[in-house]
Design a protein around this motif. Structure first.
Motif, mmCIF file in Angstrom:
data_model
loop_
_atom_site.group_PDB
_atom_site.id
_atom_site.type_symbol
_atom_site.label_atom_id
_atom_site.label_comp_id
_atom_site.label_asym_id
_atom_site.label_seq_id
_atom_site.Cartn_x
_atom_site.Cartn_y
_atom_site.Cartn_z
ATOM 1 N N GLY A 6 0.815 -1.214 0.000
ATOM 2 C CA GLY A 6 0.000 0.000 0.000
ATOM 3 C C GLY A 6 0.844 1.258 0.000
ATOM 4 O O GLY A 6 0.596 2.198 -0.760
ATOM 5 N N PHE A 7 1.872 1.289 0.860
ATOM 6 C CA PHE A 7 2.749 2.453 0.894
ATOM 7 C C PHE A 7 3.487 2.601 -0.434
ATOM 8 O O PHE A 7 3.602 3.705 -0.973
ATOM 9 N N PHE A 8 3.992 1.501 -0.964
ATOM 10 C CA PHE A 8 4.744 1.524 -2.215
ATOM 11 C C PHE A 8 3.895 2.050 -3.363
ATOM 12 O O PHE A 8 4.346 2.894 -4.141
ATOM 13 N N VAL A 9 2.660 1.570 -3.465
ATOM 14 C CA VAL A 9 1.763 2.019 -4.538
ATOM 15 C C VAL A 9 1.538 3.524 -4.442
ATOM 16 O O VAL A 9 1.649 4.244 -5.433
ATOM 17 N N GLY A 10 1.216 4.014 -3.247
ATOM 18 C CA GLY A 10 0.951 5.438 -3.083
ATOM 19 C C GLY A 10 2.178 6.301 -3.286
ATOM 20 O O GLY A 10 2.138 7.294 -4.013
ATOM 21 N N PHE A 11 3.282 5.935 -2.652
ATOM 22 C CA PHE A 11 4.490 6.760 -2.702
ATOM 23 C C PHE A 11 5.139 6.718 -4.088
ATOM 24 O O PHE A 11 5.324 7.761 -4.725
ATOM 25 N N ILE A 12 5.489 5.552 -4.556
ATOM 26 C CA ILE A 12 6.191 5.437 -5.837
ATOM 27 C C ILE A 12 5.292 5.859 -6.993
ATOM 28 O O ILE A 12 5.721 6.559 -7.913
ATOM 29 N N GLY A 13 4.023 5.457 -6.951
ATOM 30 C CA GLY A 13 3.088 5.865 -8.006
ATOM 31 C C GLY A 13 2.981 7.370 -8.117
ATOM 32 O O GLY A 13 3.029 7.941 -9.207
ATOM 33 N N ASN A 14 2.876 8.060 -6.971
ATOM 34 C CA ASN A 14 2.764 9.519 -6.981
ATOM 35 C C ASN A 14 4.065 10.179 -7.422
ATOM 36 O O ASN A 14 4.045 11.179 -8.145
ATOM 37 N N ILE A 62 6.685 12.542 -14.333
ATOM 38 C CA ILE A 62 6.179 12.595 -15.709
ATOM 39 C C ILE A 62 5.541 13.951 -16.004
ATOM 40 O O ILE A 62 5.701 14.498 -17.097
ATOM 41 N N GLN A 63 4.838 14.519 -15.022
ATOM 42 C CA GLN A 63 4.171 15.803 -15.230
ATOM 43 C C GLN A 63 5.113 16.991 -15.064
ATOM 44 O O GLN A 63 4.703 18.131 -15.205
ATOM 45 N N GLY A 64 6.367 16.735 -14.755
ATOM 46 C CA GLY A 64 7.352 17.805 -14.699
ATOM 47 C C GLY A 64 7.507 18.486 -13.358
ATOM 48 O O GLY A 64 8.228 19.476 -13.247
ATOM 49 N N ALA A 65 6.870 17.982 -12.307
ATOM 50 C CA ALA A 65 6.982 18.607 -10.986
ATOM 51 C C ALA A 65 8.231 18.147 -10.251
ATOM 52 O O ALA A 65 8.611 18.733 -9.235
#
Length: 188
Positions: free
Chosen positions: A67-75, A81-84
């Motif tokens: 759960g942590f991995f999905v949220g943290f790494i995904g974000n 990708i969006q340049g932030a």
């Protein structure tokens, strides 16, 4: 249908090849699907992102680490990708905390045999994990100039909670209901 997310033989803290694989798959799904989002006008870069529902879902089904991995790494991947870049790292941590808290909340809920009650409990558990995990963005007060508690609460936290809350209340029970027969067939 099953009444619990993790089987009795799995602790929510278990690290196994299953945890790693599902965490990586979840992070990739969240990163790709999370690109379909849009900013809420009048906020400090708060986005409506329906894919966020994957975070508490993976936490519920595969444990704290996944759960942590999905949220943290995904974000993090979405932001890159969006340049932030890593400018909004604290929001990535908040996303990860949502997944981890979802795992802990659902591990604490006793098995529920009634399908409708189970789906309502899933929606409420996912919403609670979102509300608590997103509180980590209070760190904006210390890391950004011009952010006081009022700005944090009304411009950052509440819009994020509203957007993500709607997504998790609707989509996490739907994902969970769809996953149940697949998990049975696959023996997960």
């Amino acid at each position: 249908m099953s009444t619990e997310a993790l089987s009795p033989r799995h602790s929510p803290w278990t690290i196994s090849s299953r945890t790693v694989v599902f965490g990586a798959v979840g992070a990739a799904l969240y990163a790709v699907l999370g690109l379909a989002s849009f900013l809420i006008p009048g906020t400090q870069s708060v986005a409506v992102r329906p894919a966020f529902a994957l975070v508490p879902f993976f936490g519920k089904r595969f444990g704290v680490i996944a759960g942590f991995f999905v949220g943290f790494i995904g974000n993090v991947i979405i932001d890159l990708i969006q340049g932030a870049g890593l400018l909004w790292w604290n929001w990535s941590v908040a996303n990860g905390l949502v997944g981890a808290l979802a795992a802990l909340i659902f591990a604490a809920i006793p098995p529920i045999s009634n399908e409708a009650v189970r789906l309502v409990a899933t929606a409420l558990g996912a919403l609670a994990a979102t509300a608590i995990g997103m509180l980590f963005v209070v760190t904006d007060i210390w890391f950004q100039q011009g952010v006081d508690f009022s700005t944090f609460f009304y411009v950052n936290y509440l819009p994020a909670l509203l957007a993500n809350g709607i997504a998790v209340v609707i989509l996490v029970p739907a994902l969970d209901a769809a996953w149940e027969p697949l998990a049975k067939r696959a023996g997960l």
